[in-house]
Design an enzyme around this catalytic site. Structure first.
Site, short mmCIF file in Angstrom:
data_model
loop_
_atom_site.label_atom_id
_atom_site.label_comp_id
_atom_site.label_asym_id
_atom_site.label_seq_id
_atom_site.Cartn_x
_atom_site.Cartn_y
_atom_site.Cartn_z
N ARG A 1 0.81 -1.21 0.00
CA ARG A 1 0.00 0.00 0.00
C ARG A 1 0.85 1.27 0.00
NH1 ARG A 1 -5.55 0.50 2.66
NH2 ARG A 1 -5.45 -1.74 2.92
N LYS B 1 3.19 -19.28 6.07
CA LYS B 1 2.49 -19.70 7.27
C LYS B 1 2.05 -18.45 8.03
CE LYS B 1 4.62 -20.42 11.38
NZ LYS B 1 5.45 -19.37 11.97
N ASP C 1 6.70 -24.03 4.28
CA ASP C 1 7.13 -24.26 5.65
C ASP C 1 8.65 -24.22 5.55
OD1 ASP C 1 8.17 -25.54 7.99
OD2 ASP C 1 6.12 -26.16 8.43
N HIS C 2 9.25 -23.15 6.03
CA HIS C 2 10.67 -22.95 5.70
C HIS C 2 11.57 -24.03 6.32
CE1 HIS C 2 11.03 -20.83 9.57
NE2 HIS C 2 12.33 -21.00 9.47
N LYS D 1 15.37 -26.41 4.91
CA LYS D 1 16.67 -26.53 5.59
C LYS D 1 17.38 -27.79 5.10
CE LYS D 1 15.12 -24.15 9.77
NZ LYS D 1 15.89 -22.93 9.89
N ASP E 1 2.80 -21.38 16.26
CA ASP E 1 3.96 -20.74 15.63
C ASP E 1 5.03 -21.75 15.23
OD1 ASP E 1 5.38 -18.29 14.92
OD2 ASP E 1 6.74 -18.74 16.58
N HIS F 1 6.38 -26.48 11.84
CA HIS F 1 7.79 -26.86 11.72
C HIS F 1 8.11 -28.19 12.40
CE1 HIS F 1 7.98 -22.90 10.21
NE2 HIS F 1 8.25 -22.26 11.32
C1 BG6 Z 1 9.04 -18.85 12.39
C2 BG6 Z 1 8.36 -18.43 13.66
O1 BG6 Z 1 8.15 -19.56 11.57
O2 BG6 Z 1 10.15 -19.68 12.71
C3 BG6 Z 1 9.34 -17.70 14.57
O3 BG6 Z 1 7.27 -17.59 13.36
C4 BG6 Z 1 10.55 -18.55 14.81
O4 BG6 Z 1 8.73 -17.36 15.81
C5 BG6 Z 1 11.12 -19.04 13.50
O5 BG6 Z 1 11.49 -17.76 15.49
C6 BG6 Z 1 12.24 -20.03 13.72
O6 BG6 Z 1 12.86 -20.28 12.52
P1 BG6 Z 1 14.40 -20.68 12.46
O7 BG6 Z 1 14.65 -20.98 11.02
O8 BG6 Z 1 15.18 -19.54 12.98
O9 BG6 Z 1 14.52 -21.88 13.35
#
Ligand code: BG6
Length: 487
Positions: free
Chosen positions: A46, A150, A179-180, A184, A237, A242
């Protein structure tokens, strides 16, 4: 597969995720020559910026990140554009469509477009609907992919209804749920460790494994994200997504081949085998905690309830410990203990596989049982603990370790999770993205916990810099098991 020329449209371009993660990841991919020759990144939000102002804003972040090459950075910036629109107003999407067409024509792109939703979740169904209103979901002249960050829903019902709203305009194969953790390297390596090494797989079951620990510990508190976090808590979270994805990698059956369908079929099968939590499990196998004000190394750290954006009577958990089981042939009776929390002593994510004792004690002092520690981060690596004869007289055994660190692979640099996932998005490889049925299986499993939290439930305080509430230790000690306390 090859990467097509494409336009990456990032909604939420002035937000934290874009600046801290997405743009630096794209820049590193560019420097490593992993992006196609012609591509464009169009930031959308925006706020009003010119292309130039947007570039300057992003550069600041990249510069603070690493040693950079000014010349390459300037060249990278030539691929960055910005368009201000009101994302909630369908009328503005005509403007967006025109801008994308112009960039495609100028840059000779092939109308392949990646729409990345790095926005608050309230826009996840609005943006796709408006994109569809101007035909930006149609794949007649190039692919159109939609990336959803997410949280994917906040419970089972909202996840199902989010799916329904996306499906009105996009097909499942166009939708990529990030989902990051799946990006990894060390999480992916779990599959290679298990399925490319004949020494582990025969032991990878309840006959030889006593219990499994999964830890996702963070030393930081909620920082500037109190407002978001308070509506989410550690359960939504970290655990629902994760940690359960990590469990899937530890526990799934071997896929016949590594491709998106085969892999994701196995992931969903194991997630659907998570033993539903009973009232007894909720009362006895779940520990919820919240950090309280404490002194850590001479510094007074605030309580969670004193953090910015957090109500002073909040009952949101910043720690979860949980014992769960997987109801299938391989894992019958093996407890999996999960824990995650903020303000724990250190930042570490790891999986520990504890093997059973030998059947008969031969030596007067046995070494502890074998364990395999899979260190997801930091200091990524794998360690196998085993017994060795204590040198000298007698036959006492002591524990020693075989230790592998990724940092020993001098010539290899690990891609960050976002780098890997962005590359896969551009290739159209969905293997490392959560499929709808897997996301639902995770919500299905945690839903009883969310319902339990709606009533009165015990929330234990814990001091910052400790491993969480003492009840979490008791959870394992009760079974004659112990958490590992990595430093
Ligand atoms: C995120 C959460 O998805 O993952 C955060 O919202 C968290 O709260 C983070 O800190 C952790 O990711 P990583 O890759 O640092 O373990």
């Amino acid at each position: 597969s090859v990467i097509d020329t494409s336009c990456i449209v990032i909604f939420g371009a002035s937000g934290d995720l874009t600046q801290r993660m997405l743009i630096p990841a794209l820049y590193h991919l560019y420097v490593d020559q992993k992006l196609p020759k012609s591509f464009a990144i169009l930031g959308v939000s925006r706020s009003i910026y010119s292309d130039q102002a947007f570039r300057s804003k992003l550069i600041k972040n990249i510069k603070s990140d690493k040693k950079i090459n000014e010349e390459l950075l300037n060249k990278f910036c030539e691929h960055l554009f910005y368009q201000a629109i009101n994302t909630s107003d369908v009328n503005d999407y005509t403007l967006l469509k025109k801008r994308i067409s112009r960039i495609n024509a100028d840059r000779e792109l092939k109308n392949n477009t990646l729409f990345y939703l790095a926005t608050p979740p309230s826009l996840y169904s609005v943006i796709p609907e408006h994109l569809a209103a101007v035909g930006l979901n149609e794949e007649t002249d190039g692919w159109k992919r939609l990336v959803v960050e997410k949280p994917f829903g906040s419970d089972l019902k909202s996840a199902v209804s989010l799916d329904e709203s996306l499906y009105r305009h996009f097909q499942e194969q166009q939708i990529y749920r990030i989902d990051h953790y799946l990006g990894k390297e060390t999480v992916q390596n779990m599959l290679v460790l298990r399925f490319a090494n004949s020494i582990f797989e025969p032991l990878w079951n309840g006959r030889y494994i006593d219990y499994v620990e999964v830890t996702g510990a963070e030393a930081l508190g909620v920082e500037q994200r109190g407002g978001y976090y308070d509506g989410s808590g550690a359960m939504r979270d970290m655990l629902q997504n994760h940690l359960l994805q990590v469990i899937a990698m530890v526990a799934m059956e071997p896929p016949a081949v590594i491709n998106a369908k085969s892999m994701r079929d196995e992931v969903v099968k194991v997630l659907q085998c998570l033993k539903p939590l009973s009232q007894d499990d909720l009362e006895n196998n779940l520990v919820l905690g919240q950090y309280i004000q404490s002194q850590v190394r001479g510094k007074c750290l605030p309580a969670y309830r004193e953090e910015e954006g957090v109500p002073n009577n909040s009952r949101t958990e910043t720690y979860v410990g949980l014992k769960l089981f997987i109801n299938n042939w391989r894992w019958d009776g093996v407890p999996f203990y999960l824990r995650t929390g903020k303000r724990l002593p250190t930042r570490v994510t790891e999986v520990v596989i504890h093997f059973k004792k030998t059947p008969h004690p031969v030596f007067s002092a046995d070494a502890p049982e074998n364990k395999l520690i899979i260190r997801i981060q930091p200091d990524e690596g794998i360690m196998l603990g085993f017994g060795l004869k204590e040198p000298g007289a007698g036959f006492d055994a002591k524990e020693v370790a075989m230790d592998f660190h990724y940092s020993d692979l001098k010539e290899t640099e690990l891609l960050t999770a976002y780098e890997r996932l962005l590359l896969d998005l551009l290739k159209g490889d969905a293997t490392l993205f959560a499929r709808s049925d897997a996301v639902r299986a995770c919500w299905d499993f945690v839903q009883p916990i969310l319902d339990y939290q709606k009533k009165s439930f015990p929330l234990h305080g814990y001091a910052s810099g400790t491993w969480g509430p003492i009840e979490a230790e008791k959870l394992l000690n009760r079974d004659n098991h112990e958490w590992r306390f990595p430093c």
